[in-house]
Design a protein around this motif. Structure first.
Motif, PDB file in Angstrom:
ATOM      1  N   SER A  73       0.836  -1.055   0.097  1.00  0.00           N
ATOM      2  CA  SER A  73      -0.002  -0.137  -0.210  1.00  0.00           C
ATOM      3  C   SER A  73       0.876   1.185  -0.233  1.00  0.00           C
ATOM      4  O   SER A  73       0.099   2.213  -1.276  1.00  0.00           O
ATOM      5  N   THR A  74       1.539   1.156   0.865  1.00  0.00           N
ATOM      6  CA  THR A  74       2.933   2.442   0.788  1.00  0.00           C
ATOM      7  C   THR A  74       3.552   2.715  -0.235  1.00  0.00           C
ATOM      8  O   THR A  74       3.354   3.718  -0.930  1.00  0.00           O
ATOM      9  N   PHE A  75       4.284   1.355  -1.017  1.00  0.00           N
ATOM     10  CA  PHE A  75       4.492   1.581  -2.694  1.00  0.00           C
ATOM     11  C   PHE A  75       3.872   2.097  -3.001  1.00  0.00           C
ATOM     12  O   PHE A  75       3.648   3.574  -4.072  1.00  0.00           O
ATOM     13  N   GLU A  76       2.274   2.148  -3.790  1.00  0.00           N
ATOM     14  CA  GLU A  76       1.458   2.052  -4.232  1.00  0.00           C
ATOM     15  C   GLU A  76       1.177   3.655  -4.071  1.00  0.00           C
ATOM     16  O   GLU A  76       1.268   4.565  -4.742  1.00  0.00           O
ATOM     17  N   LEU A  77       1.170   4.308  -2.798  1.00  0.00           N
ATOM     18  CA  LEU A  77       0.680   5.368  -1.965  1.00  0.00           C
ATOM     19  C   LEU A  77       1.239   6.609  -3.184  1.00  0.00           C
ATOM     20  O   LEU A  77       1.475   7.371  -3.328  1.00  0.00           O
ATOM     21  N   TYR A  78       3.058   6.223  -2.233  1.00  0.00           N
ATOM     22  CA  TYR A  78       4.337   7.084  -2.464  1.00  0.00           C
ATOM     23  C   TYR A  78       4.918   7.193  -4.011  1.00  0.00           C
ATOM     24  O   TYR A  78       4.956   8.254  -4.341  1.00  0.00           O
ATOM     25  N   THR A  79       5.197   6.403  -4.792  1.00  0.00           N
ATOM     26  CA  THR A  79       5.322   6.350  -5.985  1.00  0.00           C
ATOM     27  C   THR A  79       4.484   7.002  -6.912  1.00  0.00           C
ATOM     28  O   THR A  79       5.519   7.096  -8.366  1.00  0.00           O
ATOM     29  N   GLY A  80       3.240   6.537  -7.074  1.00  0.00           N
ATOM     30  CA  GLY A  80       2.694   7.398  -7.875  1.00  0.00           C
ATOM     31  C   GLY A  80       2.041   6.023  -9.392  1.00  0.00           C
ATOM     32  O   GLY A  80       1.511   6.344 -10.152  1.00  0.00           O
ATOM     33  N   ILE A  81       2.716   5.082  -9.394  1.00  0.00           N
ATOM     34  CA  ILE A  81       3.173   4.366 -10.199  1.00  0.00           C
ATOM     35  C   ILE A  81       1.307   3.475  -9.714  1.00  0.00           C
ATOM     36  O   ILE A  81       1.326   2.788  -9.222  1.00  0.00           O
ATOM     37  N   ARG A  82       0.698   3.108 -10.785  1.00  0.00           N
ATOM     38  CA  ARG A  82      -0.586   2.552 -10.470  1.00  0.00           C
ATOM     39  C   ARG A  82      -0.688   1.605 -10.929  1.00  0.00           C
ATOM     40  O   ARG A  82      -0.907   1.733 -12.604  1.00  0.00           O
ATOM     41  N   LEU A  83      -1.729   0.683 -10.734  1.00  0.00           N
ATOM     42  CA  LEU A  83      -1.810  -0.687 -11.774  1.00  0.00           C
ATOM     43  C   LEU A  83      -2.598  -1.177 -12.102  1.00  0.00           C
ATOM     44  O   LEU A  83      -2.572  -1.515 -13.471  1.00  0.00           O
ATOM     45  N   PHE A  84      -3.224  -0.207 -12.977  1.00  0.00           N
ATOM     46  CA  PHE A  84      -4.910  -0.413 -13.593  1.00  0.00           C
ATOM     47  C   PHE A  84      -4.749   1.916 -12.749  1.00  0.00           C
ATOM     48  O   PHE A  84      -5.698   2.452 -12.186  1.00  0.00           O
ATOM     49  N   PRO A  85      -4.098   2.212 -14.288  1.00  0.00           N
ATOM     50  CA  PRO A  85      -4.943   3.523 -13.951  1.00  0.00           C
ATOM     51  C   PRO A  85      -6.261   4.350 -13.801  1.00  0.00           C
ATOM     52  O   PRO A  85      -6.123   5.475 -14.270  1.00  0.00           O
ATOM     53  N   GLY A  86      -7.151   3.096 -14.859  1.00  0.00           N
ATOM     54  CA  GLY A  86      -8.295   3.597 -15.229  1.00  0.00           C
ATOM     55  C   GLY A  86      -9.181   3.907 -13.976  1.00  0.00           C
ATOM     56  O   GLY A  86      -9.836   4.292 -13.541  1.00  0.00           O
ATOM     57  N   VAL A  87      -8.529   3.089 -12.588  1.00  0.00           N
ATOM     58  CA  VAL A  87      -9.775   3.469 -11.621  1.00  0.00           C
ATOM     59  C   VAL A  87      -8.901   4.267 -10.786  1.00  0.00           C
ATOM     60  O   VAL A  87      -7.666   4.562 -10.613  1.00  0.00           O
ATOM     61  N   GLY A  88      -9.496   4.813  -8.832  1.00  0.00           N
ATOM     62  CA  GLY A  88      -8.743   6.201  -8.335  1.00  0.00           C
ATOM     63  C   GLY A  88      -7.591   5.274  -7.389  1.00  0.00           C
ATOM     64  O   GLY A  88      -7.146   3.901  -8.031  1.00  0.00           O
ATOM     65  N   THR A  89      -7.570   6.346  -6.946  1.00  0.00           N
ATOM     66  CA  THR A  89      -6.340   5.998  -6.301  1.00  0.00           C
ATOM     67  C   THR A  89      -5.731   5.059  -4.801  1.00  0.00           C
ATOM     68  O   THR A  89      -5.576   3.767  -4.711  1.00  0.00           O
ATOM     69  N   VAL A  90      -7.296   5.201  -4.112  1.00  0.00           N
ATOM     70  CA  VAL A  90      -7.728   4.530  -3.146  1.00  0.00           C
ATOM     71  C   VAL A  90      -8.041   2.978  -4.016  1.00  0.00           C
ATOM     72  O   VAL A  90      -7.103   2.541  -2.930  1.00  0.00           O
ATOM     73  N   ILE A  91      -8.810   2.894  -4.883  1.00  0.00           N
ATOM     74  CA  ILE A  91      -8.637   1.726  -5.109  1.00  0.00           C
ATOM     75  C   ILE A  91      -7.139   0.883  -5.827  1.00  0.00           C
ATOM     76  O   ILE A  91      -7.141  -0.733  -5.375  1.00  0.00           O
ATOM     77  N   ASN A  92      -6.358   1.514  -6.372  1.00  0.00           N
ATOM     78  CA  ASN A  92      -5.335   1.513  -6.777  1.00  0.00           C
ATOM     79  C   ASN A  92      -4.197   0.907  -4.825  1.00  0.00           C
ATOM     80  O   ASN A  92      -3.351   0.055  -5.565  1.00  0.00           O
ATOM     81  N   VAL A  93      -4.426   1.886  -3.993  1.00  0.00           N
ATOM     82  CA  VAL A  93      -3.605   1.869  -2.901  1.00  0.00           C
ATOM     83  C   VAL A  93      -3.991   0.428  -2.381  1.00  0.00           C
ATOM     84  O   VAL A  93      -3.218  -0.785  -1.618  1.00  0.00           O
ATOM     85  N   ILE A  94      -5.487  -0.225  -1.799  1.00  0.00           N
ATOM     86  CA  ILE A  94      -5.685  -0.880  -1.957  1.00  0.00           C
ATOM     87  C   ILE A  94      -5.737  -2.583  -2.757  1.00  0.00           C
ATOM     88  O   ILE A  94      -5.029  -3.679  -2.144  1.00  0.00           O
ATOM     89  N   LEU A  95      -5.322  -2.342  -3.773  1.00  0.00           N
ATOM     90  CA  LEU A  95      -4.953  -3.918  -5.050  1.00  0.00           C
ATOM     91  C   LEU A  95      -3.348  -3.944  -4.681  1.00  0.00           C
ATOM     92  O   LEU A  95      -3.104  -4.485  -4.716  1.00  0.00           O
ATOM     93  N   GLY A  96      -2.537  -3.034  -4.452  1.00  0.00           N
ATOM     94  CA  GLY A  96      -1.082  -2.823  -3.877  1.00  0.00           C
ATOM     95  C   GLY A  96      -0.912  -3.629  -2.818  1.00  0.00           C
ATOM     96  O   GLY A  96      -0.140  -3.886  -2.841  1.00  0.00           O
ATOM     97  N   GLY A  97      -1.328  -3.527  -1.258  1.00  0.00           N
ATOM     98  CA  GLY A  97      -1.369  -3.459  -0.140  1.00  0.00           C
ATOM     99  C   GLY A  97      -1.931  -4.984  -0.585  1.00  0.00           C
ATOM    100  O   GLY A  97      -1.462  -6.052   0.352  1.00  0.00           O
ATOM    101  N   LEU A  98      -3.072  -5.730  -0.918  1.00  0.00           N
ATOM    102  CA  LEU A  98      -3.618  -6.477  -1.795  1.00  0.00           C
ATOM    103  C   LEU A  98      -2.161  -7.850  -2.323  1.00  0.00           C
ATOM    104  O   LEU A  98      -1.721  -8.696  -1.856  1.00  0.00           O
ATOM    105  N   LEU A  99      -1.214  -7.380  -3.390  1.00  0.00           N
ATOM    106  CA  LEU A  99      -0.462  -7.122  -3.648  1.00  0.00           C
ATOM    107  C   LEU A  99       0.448  -7.929  -3.012  1.00  0.00           C
ATOM    108  O   LEU A  99       1.537  -9.591  -3.064  1.00  0.00           O
ATOM    109  N   GLY A 100       1.185  -7.047  -2.435  1.00  0.00           N
ATOM    110  CA  GLY A 100       1.724  -6.903  -1.498  1.00  0.00           C
ATOM    111  C   GLY A 100       2.000  -8.431  -0.306  1.00  0.00           C
ATOM    112  O   GLY A 100       2.854  -8.547   0.309  1.00  0.00           O
ATOM    113  N   ALA A 101       0.559  -8.531   0.092  1.00  0.00           N
ATOM    114  CA  ALA A 101       0.592  -9.327   1.310  1.00  0.00           C
ATOM    115  C   ALA A 101       0.318 -10.896   0.661  1.00  0.00           C
ATOM    116  O   ALA A 101       0.783 -11.676   0.904  1.00  0.00           O
ATOM    117  N   SER A 102      -0.315 -10.526  -1.452  1.00  0.00           N
ATOM    118  CA  SER A 102       0.054 -12.135  -1.509  1.00  0.00           C
ATOM    119  C   SER A 102       1.481 -12.531  -1.641  1.00  0.00           C
ATOM    120  O   SER A 102       1.590 -13.990  -1.805  1.00  0.00           O
TER     121      SER A 102
END
Length: 170
Positions: A73-102
């Motif tokens: 989540s922190t990486f997604e939030l602070y780097t600005g790299i978006r996994l899915f550019p079409g969705v909002g920042t909050v969804i990208n932060v959640i997805l980044g956290g879930l990806l990091g957890a996996s």
């Protein structure tokens, strides 16, 4: 409690050693033979090497999943790299956290399991492998003088390995 474990080449040696231990006055309740036709490693109580591996993997996963969630989540939030550019920042932060957890779960499972498998079972894995190779193991359980007496007797049979263990107090 002390344990003496001797690995013998065949059944004949194991039975002869058992008979000599009996003749020397060692109670047969203190002596076990492991191998084909006798007790198995599981019946005797040797640790299954998979059990410590599972425990170690679970412990490491419990540690690495939350860290992966936080760092992803922190990486997604602070780097600005978006996994899915079409969705909002909050969804990208959640997805980044879930990806990091996996990734944390996978890393914990792999490295914890591998570490537990190679180090967690102690000598039990070595003895299981010897039993699988057709060897026989004679185990004497008792006091220090009893295991010393048994050591003298078992050494006459030129064991492949003879090892003494002291059970740790609970």
């Amino acid at each position: 409690m002390n344990y003496l474990i001797a690995v013998l080449a065949d059944r004949i040696q194991a039975e002869a050693a058992y008979t000599d231990l009996e003749k020397s006055g060692i109670p047969l309740t203190q002596v076990s033979i492991l191998g084909r036709g006798y007790k198995s490693a599981d019946e005797f109580g040797f640790i299954d090497p998979k059990k410590p591996a599972r425990e170690q993997a679970r412990r490491l996963m419990n540690f690495s999943i939350p860290l992966g969630l936080i760092f992803g989540s922190t990486f997604e939030l602070y780097t600005g790299i978006r996994l899915f550019p079409g969705v909002g920042t909050v969804i990208n932060v959640i997805l980044g956290g879930l990806l990091g957890a996996s990734f944390g779960a996978f890393g914990g499972l792999f490295s914890g399991g591998l570490t537990g498998l190679t180090t967690g079972s102690g000598d039990a894995l070595v003895y299981r492998n010897r039993l699988n190779a057709g060897k026989y193991i004679v185990v004497v359980k008792g006091t220090d003088p009893l295991t010393r007496k048994a050591t003298d007797i078992l050494q006459r049979y030129d064991p492949e390995n003879i090892q003494g263990y002291v059970e740790p107090p609970d």
